[in-house]
Write an enzyme that holds these catalytic residues in place. Structure first.
Site, PDB file in Angstrom:
ATOM      1  N   PRO A   1      -2.859 -26.264  11.749  1.00 22.07           N
ATOM      2  CA  PRO A   1      -2.925 -24.826  11.444  1.00 22.07           C
ATOM      3  C   PRO A   1      -4.323 -24.487  10.946  1.00 22.07           C
ATOM      4  O   PRO A   1      -4.825 -25.097  10.000  1.00 22.07           O
ATOM      5  CB  PRO A   1      -1.882 -24.665  10.330  1.00 22.07           C
ATOM      6  CG  PRO A   1      -1.814 -26.015   9.664  1.00 22.07           C
ATOM      7  CD  PRO A   1      -2.068 -27.008  10.761  1.00 22.07           C
ATOM      8  N   MET A   2      -4.966 -23.517  11.580  1.00 24.80           N
ATOM      9  CA  MET A   2      -6.324 -23.119  11.190  1.00 24.80           C
ATOM     10  C   MET A   2      -6.456 -21.606  11.289  1.00 24.80           C
ATOM     11  O   MET A   2      -6.140 -21.020  12.317  1.00 24.80           O
ATOM     12  CB  MET A   2      -7.364 -23.795  12.087  1.00 24.80           C
ATOM     13  CG  MET A   2      -7.446 -25.307  11.934  1.00 24.80           C
ATOM     14  SD  MET A   2      -8.667 -26.051  13.037  1.00 24.80           S
ATOM     15  CE  MET A   2      -7.755 -25.992  14.602  1.00 24.80           C
TER      16      MET A   2
ATOM     17  N   CYS B   1      -3.737 -25.612   1.546  1.00 28.31           N
ATOM     18  CA  CYS B   1      -4.979 -24.846   1.714  1.00 28.31           C
ATOM     19  C   CYS B   1      -5.662 -24.648   0.367  1.00 28.31           C
ATOM     20  O   CYS B   1      -5.059 -24.117  -0.569  1.00 28.31           O
ATOM     21  CB  CYS B   1      -4.693 -23.496   2.354  1.00 28.31           C
ATOM     22  SG  CYS B   1      -6.186 -22.500   2.580  1.00 28.31           S
TER      23      CYS B   1
ATOM     24  N   LYS C   1       3.287 -29.004   4.491  1.00 25.92           N
ATOM     25  CA  LYS C   1       1.984 -29.659   4.620  1.00 25.92           C
ATOM     26  C   LYS C   1       1.345 -29.697   3.238  1.00 25.92           C
ATOM     27  O   LYS C   1       1.174 -28.662   2.591  1.00 25.92           O
ATOM     28  CB  LYS C   1       1.085 -28.902   5.602  1.00 25.92           C
ATOM     29  CG  LYS C   1      -0.237 -29.608   5.924  1.00 25.92           C
ATOM     30  CD  LYS C   1      -0.960 -28.882   7.054  1.00 25.92           C
ATOM     31  CE  LYS C   1      -2.193 -29.649   7.510  1.00 25.92           C
ATOM     32  NZ  LYS C   1      -3.302 -29.576   6.546  1.00 25.92           N
TER      33      LYS C   1
ATOM     34  N   HIS D   1      -2.433 -34.142   4.324  1.00 26.40           N
ATOM     35  CA  HIS D   1      -3.877 -34.070   4.536  1.00 26.40           C
ATOM     36  C   HIS D   1      -4.505 -35.073   3.579  1.00 26.40           C
ATOM     37  O   HIS D   1      -4.330 -34.969   2.363  1.00 26.40           O
ATOM     38  CB  HIS D   1      -4.371 -32.653   4.250  1.00 26.40           C
ATOM     39  CG  HIS D   1      -5.807 -32.437   4.605  1.00 26.40           C
ATOM     40  ND1 HIS D   1      -6.320 -31.214   4.927  1.00 26.40           N
ATOM     41  CD2 HIS D   1      -6.849 -33.298   4.692  1.00 26.40           C
ATOM     42  CE1 HIS D   1      -7.606 -31.323   5.200  1.00 26.40           C
ATOM     43  NE2 HIS D   1      -7.948 -32.581   5.048  1.00 26.40           N
TER      44      HIS D   1
ATOM     45  N   ASN E   1      -3.136 -36.028   8.629  1.00 24.10           N
ATOM     46  CA  ASN E   1      -4.179 -35.053   8.937  1.00 24.10           C
ATOM     47  C   ASN E   1      -5.444 -35.444   8.175  1.00 24.10           C
ATOM     48  O   ASN E   1      -5.363 -35.891   7.035  1.00 24.10           O
ATOM     49  CB  ASN E   1      -3.708 -33.645   8.529  1.00 24.10           C
ATOM     50  CG  ASN E   1      -4.762 -32.574   8.731  1.00 24.10           C
ATOM     51  OD1 ASN E   1      -4.875 -31.654   7.917  1.00 24.10           O
ATOM     52  ND2 ASN E   1      -5.533 -32.652   9.792  1.00 24.10           N
TER      53      ASN E   1
ATOM     54  N   ASP F   1      -9.759 -36.057   9.639  1.00 18.63           N
ATOM     55  CA  ASP F   1     -10.698 -36.879  10.412  1.00 18.63           C
ATOM     56  C   ASP F   1     -10.060 -37.540  11.634  1.00 18.63           C
ATOM     57  O   ASP F   1     -10.487 -38.626  12.041  1.00 18.63           O
ATOM     58  CB  ASP F   1     -11.358 -37.946   9.535  1.00 18.63           C
ATOM     59  CG  ASP F   1     -12.294 -37.342   8.492  1.00 18.63           C
ATOM     60  OD1 ASP F   1     -12.612 -36.144   8.605  1.00 18.63           O
ATOM     61  OD2 ASP F   1     -12.690 -38.073   7.563  1.00 18.63           O
TER      62      ASP F   1
ATOM     63  N   ALA G   1      -7.777 -31.161  13.815  1.00 24.82           N
ATOM     64  CA  ALA G   1      -8.241 -29.845  13.365  1.00 24.82           C
ATOM     65  C   ALA G   1      -9.630 -29.532  13.921  1.00 24.82           C
ATOM     66  O   ALA G   1      -9.759 -28.967  14.997  1.00 24.82           O
ATOM     67  CB  ALA G   1      -8.221 -29.776  11.842  1.00 24.82           C
TER      68      ALA G   1
END
Length: 376
Positions: free
Chosen positions: A26-27, A125, A168, A196, A230, A232, A254
């Site tokens: 998701p971005m 986020c 996430k 992440h 998530n 790299d 990503a």
């Protein structure tokens, strides 16, 4: 007990299993509809939409664009909040929600639940627009609230709509803190958890920390929940290797997808940027994508030394003209009319009124040498 022998949380009839999947992260801005369709075209197994805040979605109306069949959630005079391709995204779309309230999360999620295959809660986020409202990574500091949000979504959205609910997160400062949090989250009825591998203060340029990854996977597997990594991951093949190395079920790409979505190709190897840009522009016009978003993504897909040729473009025709995509020009002219961009065109209008190219603008194609490049 291994993941292969542990009883799994059942995947609902309209949901998707995250296991064995290489997916688009998701971005914000980079996760709009054309970017998702481009990722799917090149082999992404699933796609996450950009974080959409609950309050932004609540109060929207659902409509279908008669020209292309795209589902649009709009408010007011037609401002589009979220779009879905019901054909190309069928069985592959996860909607990510930004929320700090169980009640608002449920109200918003119900609006899109029938058109997506999963609802994912953003609790990773680190950007102020998310954390300032108690959303995103701020939820890592309020685990009781995060648990209540996930539980409410599972009971009031996941079960009635038969879709999966997931979350996430980011790793916490210590393995013990991360383990304690994950142990609570996997008991809420979620079907998947993405971790992440960075702490909240870390930024993308800092190398991902994978020391806690296997532990997180083990906790998830003990509860029968799929674990996605998530941080790299640059290509499909690298993601598959990392899945084996750390015992996770899936991998999320990503920033590499922002630069070249052909990173999802099963056969490996990146396609030339111009091939990817051609495919992206075609999709943008098919979906009538907002021009500002298209230009933003093209700035990432086109190498910086080449983008100055396109920087002045103000319409889809301009992009096709500068990039030499003559086969896309008819569609560009049509979509420019639909989106009221025709009068903004730098190249078409100047050529029509002056029968010459606009002064001070380099119209040479990126592949052709020029005597003097336009300064940027």
């Amino acid at each position: 007990m291994t993941a292969m022998t542990t009883a799994r949380v059942p995947i609902p009839a309209n949901g998707v299993d995250y296991r064995g999947k290489i997916v688009l992260a998701p971005m914000v801005r980079s996760g709009e509809l054309p970017s998702r369709l481009l990722a799917l075209k090149y082999g992404a197994d699933l796609v996450w939409g950009p974080e959409t805040v609950d309050r932004a979605l609540i109060g929207t109306s659902r409509r279908v664009n008669p020209r292309n069949g795209i589902i649009e959630f709009t408010r007011g005079q037609g401002s589009i909040i979220y779009r879905i391709d019901p054909v190309r995204e069928k069985g592959k779309l996860v909607f990510q929600i930004g929320t700090a309230s169980p009640e608002l999360a449920v109200e918003a999620a119900k609006l899109v639940a029938a058109d997506v295959n999963g609802i994912d809660v953003n609790s990773g986020c680190p950007k102020p627009f998310s954390t300032s409202g108690g959303m995103g990574a701020a939820l890592l500091r309020t685990p009781d609230k995060l648990v209540s949000i996930l539980t409410a979504l599972v009971d009031e959205v996941g079960k009635p709509f038969q879709i999966g609910i997931s979350v996430k997160i980011r790793i916490l400062e210590t393995p013990e803190e991360t383990k304690a949090l994950v142990s609570r989250l996997v008991k809420t009825g979620i079907t998947g958890l993405t971790v992440h591998c960075r702490t909240t203060p870390m930024r993308p340029r800092e190398r991902a920390i994978r020391d806690q990854l296997r532990m997180v996977a083990d906790v998830c597997h003990e509860a029968g929940v799929a674990c996605v990594m998530n941080g790299d991951v640059t290509t499909r093949n690298e993601g598959l290797e990392l899945m084996k190395e750390y015992g996770v079920d899936g991998a999320m790409i990503a920033t590499s997808a922002e630069a070249n979505s052909s990173c999802f190709r099963p056969e490996g190897g990146l396609l030339p940027w111009k091939d990817v840009v051609h495919a992206y522009l075609r999709i943008c016009m098919e979906t009538e994508n907002r021009f500002g978003n298209t230009k933003y993504l093209l700035n990432m897909l086109i190498p910086s030394k080449e983008f100055h040729h396109s920087k002045s473009s103000k319409s889809y025709y301009d992009f096709c003209h500068v990039l030499g995509f003559d086969d896309l020009v008819p569609a560009a002219l049509q979509v420019d009319e639909i989106m009221n961009l025709t009068h903004k065109s730098i190249f078409k209008n100047s050529a029509a009124s002056q029968n010459q190219e606009p002064e001070g603008v380099d119209l040479s194609l990126p592949s052709q040498p020029t005597k003097q490049a336009v300064a940027v």
